[in-house]
Enzyme design. Sequence first.
Site, PDB file in Angstrom:
ATOM      1  N   ASP A 175      41.574  32.608  36.650  1.00  0.00           N
ATOM      2  CA  ASP A 175      41.269  32.140  37.999  1.00  0.00           C
ATOM      3  C   ASP A 175      42.588  32.120  38.772  1.00  0.00           C
ATOM      4  OD1 ASP A 175      39.838  30.697  40.135  1.00  0.00           O
ATOM      5  OD2 ASP A 175      40.998  28.971  39.447  1.00  0.00           O
ATOM      6  N   ASP A 195      43.301  30.164  42.430  1.00  0.00           N
ATOM      7  CA  ASP A 195      43.645  28.927  43.130  1.00  0.00           C
ATOM      8  C   ASP A 195      43.547  27.732  42.191  1.00  0.00           C
ATOM      9  OD1 ASP A 195      44.175  29.991  45.720  1.00  0.00           O
ATOM     10  OD2 ASP A 195      42.030  30.330  45.949  1.00  0.00           O
TER      11      ASP A 195
END
Length: 254
Positions: free
Chosen positions: A8, A10
């Site tokens: 991922d 953020d």
Amino acid sequence: MLKALIFDVDGTLADTERDGHRVAFNRAFAAEGLPIVWDEALYGRLLAITGGKERLLHFFTHVRPDLRPPGDLAALVRHLHARKTDIYSDLLNTEGVPLRPGVRRLLAEARDRGLRLAVATTTTEKNLAPIWAALGPAARGWFHTVGAGDCVAAKKPAPDIYEYVLAGLGLPASDCLAFEDSENGLRAASAAGLGTIVTVTDYTRDQDFSAALLVVDHLGEPGRPLTRLSGVAFAGDLLDVDALTALGRLRALH
């Protein structure tokens, strides 16, 4: 055998939510003359909604419908999100992006050890440019597969983005590990069959990570050891390829 790491973005590769995306949303509201400010507490609650456009729609529909401007809401959301994306990109390009501890180290080691790297995120491809810049001019080429933005219809916690990335890698979930920072991200990765390492942030540390293989405060650096918060027993100071391979084997046994 561990063959790929899927990240991922953020909150996982970089700590961008509070002082990046939130600030950009607020500047977009101000630029459009809207009397809206997302403070840290409100933004933390809104992070339960995955995806920037989805977050805006939820805010105007369920949180503050009284602040909804007249007219086509879908068009407003698209416009605000595009404005916010431009502001966010400018903000990070001028002020930089803080990579989380251990990220650069682990990515470099994984490449040296022949592991494939991939990204599975709901942020737009344009928002990844500051991440590549923070890692170095050739960083985009490090990643075999990048799933970003609206390349799938359903956002996390649906598994679609991870299934898209696994298809791009041409690997089964059992040969990969995912890295997330949120419950929605963990649910998406788990639903795709991936073992998942969670590195919590201030926004997510109280979420439910019971399905994670391991939960830590960060990946660890020499002289800056990680703290295990939950999950399988781990006594090391940092997560490197050998440690991740051992975790993957442990998961396979269970």
